[in-house]
Motif scaffolding. Structure first.
Motif, PDB file in Angstrom:
ATOM      1  N   GLU A  64       0.847  -1.194   0.000  1.00 13.99           N
ATOM      2  CA  GLU A  64       0.000   0.000   0.000  1.00 13.99           C
ATOM      3  C   GLU A  64       0.879   1.239   0.000  1.00 13.99           C
ATOM      4  OE1 GLU A  64      -3.905   1.677   2.453  1.00 13.99           O
ATOM      5  OE2 GLU A  64      -2.716  -0.010   3.218  1.00 13.99           O
ATOM      6  N   TYR A  82      -3.044  -0.001  -3.893  1.00 12.51           N
ATOM      7  CA  TYR A  82      -3.229  -1.116  -2.968  1.00 12.51           C
ATOM      8  C   TYR A  82      -3.141  -2.408  -3.783  1.00 12.51           C
ATOM      9  CZ  TYR A  82      -5.114  -4.146   0.671  1.00 12.51           C
ATOM     10  OH  TYR A  82      -5.271  -5.140   1.602  1.00 12.51           O
ATOM     11  N   ASP A 143      -6.720   2.107  -4.643  1.00 10.92           N
ATOM     12  CA  ASP A 143      -7.043   1.973  -3.221  1.00 10.92           C
ATOM     13  C   ASP A 143      -8.226   2.835  -2.816  1.00 10.92           C
ATOM     14  OD1 ASP A 143      -6.019   4.572  -3.127  1.00 10.92           O
ATOM     15  OD2 ASP A 143      -5.124   4.256  -1.154  1.00 10.92           O
ATOM     16  N   LYS A 205     -11.492   5.656   0.622  1.00 13.24           N
ATOM     17  CA  LYS A 205     -10.494   4.591   0.720  1.00 13.24           C
ATOM     18  C   LYS A 205     -11.203   3.249   0.900  1.00 13.24           C
ATOM     19  CE  LYS A 205      -5.973   3.809   2.845  1.00 13.24           C
ATOM     20  NZ  LYS A 205      -5.246   4.138   1.607  1.00 13.24           N
TER      21      LYS A 205
END
Length: 659
Positions: A64, A82, A143, A205
C-alpha cells in the motif's frame, strides 16, 4: 533493484505511455508501422514481467502506498495504490493475454486473413489493447473509489473502440454502442455508490469502508445493490450480458482481451466488496429461515449466487442454438462466468478459493477457444460452423489445441477445469448450499454439450465443400505459439493444481481474511491421488468415451446422407450444426424431438432474450421524451411545471438521504 512501488507504477503507466506514443511512431516515413507494433508488443511483455515480479512481493502482505493528492470541491482525495494477492490474480491473467493477443495480432490483422480486407499498416487495435490492460491494472490496484471509477470507465471506452474496429460495418457500430450503454449503466451505479459512500463514511479509501460504515446504517441497503449493479455488465451477468456475444464482431485478438480479461474486473469487484470490505455486513444479513432453505448463506450471498445461476443457464442454452463460432464461445464464456459468480456469492473461504481457481481456468480455457476460433476464421474466412467441418485434416495443430480447450471445458480429468469443479462441488456442499450444488453439476453437463458440439462441427464433421479445403492450413507461428502456450497451462494446472493454488489462490484467500486454515480444508477434500478421486475419473472417462463414440458413429451416418440446405429460420435447434429436418435416423429424430418439443430450448432462449425488453423500454422512453419536449410548444404549462416539481422533489430526497 526496483521497489514494489516502482514496479506497480511502471506496470500501470507503461501501457498508457506506449499506447499514446505508438501512433506518433507509426507516422514515421520508413518502417514506422513495424516499429510501433514492436514497441506495443514489447510493452505488453514488459508489463507481464513486472506483474510476475509482484507475485512474490505481495504474497506475505499487501503493498500500500500513496501517489498524489487531488483537490476536489468535496475535499482532497489521496490517489494511492493497494496491491494484494487478490488483485494480482486478474492482473497476471490480463497481462498474459494482452501480450499473447498482440503477438497473435501480427498475422491475424494482415492481408493473409481470408475473412477481412486489411493491410499491414499500424491500426488502433494494438494501442487500445495495450491501453485496455493499463486500465485493468489501474482498476485492480486502486485503493480508493475515485481512481477505481476512472479506470473502470477507461475499460468501457477501450471496449467500445475495439468492438467498433470495423467501423464501416453498421452492426459493429451498433454492437459497440450496446456495449457502451450497458457498461455505463454499471458505471453510473458505481458513481452513485461512490457518492453515497463518501457522504456516509467521509472517505473513499476502499479498505476503510467496512470499518467506518456501521452495520445498522440503512444506506447499506442502497450501497449493496448499486455495487452489484455496477459489477453486472463487466462480469457479463444476467440481465446485462447481451453486449458480449455481439462484441465478437471485433477482431479475435481484441475479443480475447475484453472477453477473457475484462470480466475479471467484475469478479474482482464482487469478491473485493462482498467477501472482503463488507464481509461482516453480508454475514450479519443471514436469517434463520434462509439457513433452513439454502444452507449457511446470507440473503445477499443468495442474490449474487442466484444471478450467477440465471446467467449460467441462459448462456448455456444460447450456446446450444448459436451458429457463429465466436458467439458460441462467447455464450460459453457467459455460462462459465455465471458458475464463477455463483461460487463467489457464497462467500465461504472454500467457495472463494473455488471461484478464483475457476477464474484462472476459465480465462485460460476460453482464451484458448477464442484463439482457435480466430485461427479457423483466418484460414477459412468463415464464421458459421455450418460452413466448416473436417478441418483437423488441414489444421492439425489448431485442432489439437482446440481439443485441449474442449476437453478442459468438458471437465476432463488431468485438466484444470476438473480440479476447479471438484473444489467447487465440495465448497457448495461444505456451505450446505445443496441448491447451488445441483447447478454446479448442471454447468458441467452444459459445458460438455457445448464442447462436443464445437469439436464435432468444426473439426470432425465430414462435409462437401472442396473449395474451402484448398490451401487451408494452420496459421503462422506467431498465432500458433499463444495457443500452444495456453494449452500447456491448462495441462500443467490440471496435472499439478497446487501450483496455481499455492502461488496465487491460497495467498489471496488468506489476505482477505476469510480463513487461515484453508490449506487444511483442501487437505480434507483430497484423496490419496490428490484431487483425482478414482470414482470421479472412471465416471468422467466413461461419459467422455460414450460421447465420442456417439459422435463418431453419428458423423459416419450423417456424412452418407448429408445434403446441404440453408434453414430459413435465424436460429434452428441443433447440436452439431445440422438442421433437425436433415436427420432421418431414428435416434437423431428422437434426440431432436426432445430438444425441440420437450426441452424447447429455442423457445426458452427467446423468452429470456432481454434485448426485446430493452428495445421496448427505449422506444417508450423516446416517445416520452418527445411528448415532454412538446409541452411548452403546445402551451401545456401545468404538466411541464408538474414534471419540474417531481424532478426537484427527487433531487431533494436524494440530498436528504445523502445528508
Amino acid at each position: 533493484m526496483l521497489s514494489p512501488r516502482d514496479i506497480v507504477i511502471l506496470a500501470i503507466f507503461t501501457p498508457f505511455t506506449v499506447a499514446l506514443l505508438s501512433h506518433l511512431i507509426a507516422k514515421l516515413p520508413k518502417g514506422g508501422a513495424k516499429i510501433a507494433k514492436a514497441i506495443c508488443i514489447f510493452a505488453a511483455y514488459l508489463t507481464f514481467l513486472l506483474i510476475s515480479m509482484l507475485i512474490p512481493a505481495v504474497n506475505d502482505e499487501p503493498f500500500e502506498d500513496d501517489l498524489f493528492l487531488i483537490s476536489l470541491p468535496i475535499g482532497s482525495v489521496n490517489m494511492g495504490l493497494y496491491v494484494d494477492s487478490l488483485s494480482i490474480i486478474p492482473a497476471f491473467l490480463s497481462s498474459l493475454f494482452t501480450a499473447l493477443a498482440l503477438t497473435y495480432n501480427i498475422y491475424y490483422l494482415s492481408p493473409y486473413n481470408r475473412a477481412y480486407e486489411i493491410s499491414w499498416e499500424f491500426n488502433r487495435s494494438y494501442s487500445f489493447i495495450l491501453l485496455f490492460n493499463g486500465a485493468m491494472l489501474g482498476t485492480l490496484f486502486s485503493d480508493n473509489l475515485l481512481s477505481l471509477l476512472i479506470f473502470w470507465e477507461l475499460i468501457s471506452l477501450c471496449s467500445y473502440v475495439l468492438i467498433s474496429f470495423w467501423n464501416e460495418d453498421q452492426f459493429s457500430l451498433w454492437a459497440a454502442l450496446k456495449c457502451f450503454i450497458m457498461t455505463h449503466i454499471g458505471s453510473l451505479a458505481l458513481l452513485m455508490a461512490t457518492i453515497i459512500i463518501y457522504f456516509s463514511a467521509g472517505t473513499l479509501k476502499i479498505s476503510e469502508l467496512g470499518l467506518i460504515i456501521p452495520l445498522e446504517d440503512p444506506l447499506i441497503f442502497f450501497i449493496f445493490p448499486l455495487l452489484l449493479i455496477a459489477a453486472l455488465p463487466k462480469t457479463v451477468l444476467f440481465p446485462l450480458y447481451t453486449w458480449l456475444p455481439d462484441g465478437t464482431v471485433a477482431p479475435t485478438s481484441a475479443t480475447v482481451v475484453f472477453h477473457v480479461c475484462g470480466f475479471q474486473s467484475g469478479i474482482y469487484m464482487i469478491i473485493r466488496f462482498f467477501s472482503d470490505v463488507f464481509y461482516v455486513h453480508i454475514v450479519s444479513s443471514a436469517t434463520a429461515p434462509f439457513h433452513q432453505l439454502f444452507g449457511n448463506i446470507s440473503i445477499w450471498s443468495f442474490i449474487i449466487s442466484l444471478i450467477g445461476v440465471a446467467t449460467l443457464i441462459v448462456g448455456a442454452l444460447n450456446g446450444l442454438i448459436e451458429n457463429d463460432f465466436k458467439r458460441i464461445v462467447a455464450y460459453g464464456t457467459i455460462s462459465g462466468l455465471g458458475c464463477i459468480t455463483m461460487a463467489a456469492g457464497l462467500t465461504t473461504s472454500l467457495c472463494i478459493l473455488a471461484s478464483l481457481f475457476l477464474m484462472i481456468s476459465h480465462a485460460l480455457c476460453f482464451g484458448l477457444l477464442f484463439l482457435c476460433a480466430g485461427s479457423v476464421i483466418y484460414a477459412s474466412g468463415k464464421h458459421d460452423i455450418n460452413d466448416m467441418g473436417g478441418l483437423y485434416h488441414y489444421m492439425p495443430i489448431t485442432a489439437i489445441c482446440c481439443l485441449a480447450g474442449v476437453l478442459t471445458l468438458s471437465t476432463m480429468p488431468l485438466l484444470s477445469e476438473f480440479a476447479a469443479k471438484y473444489i467447487l462441488l465440495h465448497a457448495t456442499i461444505d456451505a450446505q448450499a445443496v441448491f447451488f450444488t445441483v447447478f454446479a453439476i448442471l454447468s458441467c453437463v452444459f459445458n460438455a454439450a457445448i464442447a462436443a458440439r464445437l469439436l464435432h462441427s468444426v473439426f470432425m464433421q465430414m462435409e462437401e465443400k472442396p473449395h474451402l479445403k484448398f490451401s487451408i492450413r494452420d496459421p503462422p507461428t506467431s498465432m500458433l505459439a499463444p495457443m500452444i502456450l495456453v494449452s500447456a497451462f491448462l495441462v500443467v494446472f490440471g496435472v499439478a493444481p497446487m501450483i496455481p493454488l499455492n502461488l496465487l489462490v491460497i495467498p489471496a484467500v488468506k489476505q482477505i481474511g476469510l480463513s487461515t486454515d484453508i490449506i487444511s480444508q483442501l487437505e480434507l477434500i483430497k484423496t490419496p491421488l490428490g484431487f483425482w478421486n478414482p470414482a470421479a475419473i472412471a465416471m468422467s472417462m466413461f461419459i467422455l468415451l460414450a460421447i465420442f463414440v456417439c459422435i463418431i458413429l453419428y458423423s459416419r451416418r450423417a456424412a452418407a446422407a448429408y445434403v446441404r440446405q440453408r434453414s430459413e429460420e435465424t436460429f434452428s435447434p441443433f447440436l452439431c450444426g445440422e438442421d433437425s429436418s436433415l436427420l432421418n435416423g431414428p435416434s437423431g429424430y428422437h434426440f431432436y424431438s426432445i430438444l425441440t418439443n420437450v426441452l424447447r430450448v429455442e423457445g426458452a432462449c427467446h423468452a429470456f432474450n432481454v434485448d426485446r425488453a430493452y428495445y421496448k423500454f427505449s422506444e417508450k422512453f423516446y416517445l416520452l421524451c418527445v411528448k415532454i419536449s412538446r409541452l411548452d410548444i403546445r402551451q401545456q404549462y401545468f404538466p411541464a411545471v408538474l414534471l419540474f416539481i417531481v424532478g426537484a422533489a427527487m433531487l431533494v430526497l436524494i440530498a436528504f438521504l445523502l445528508g
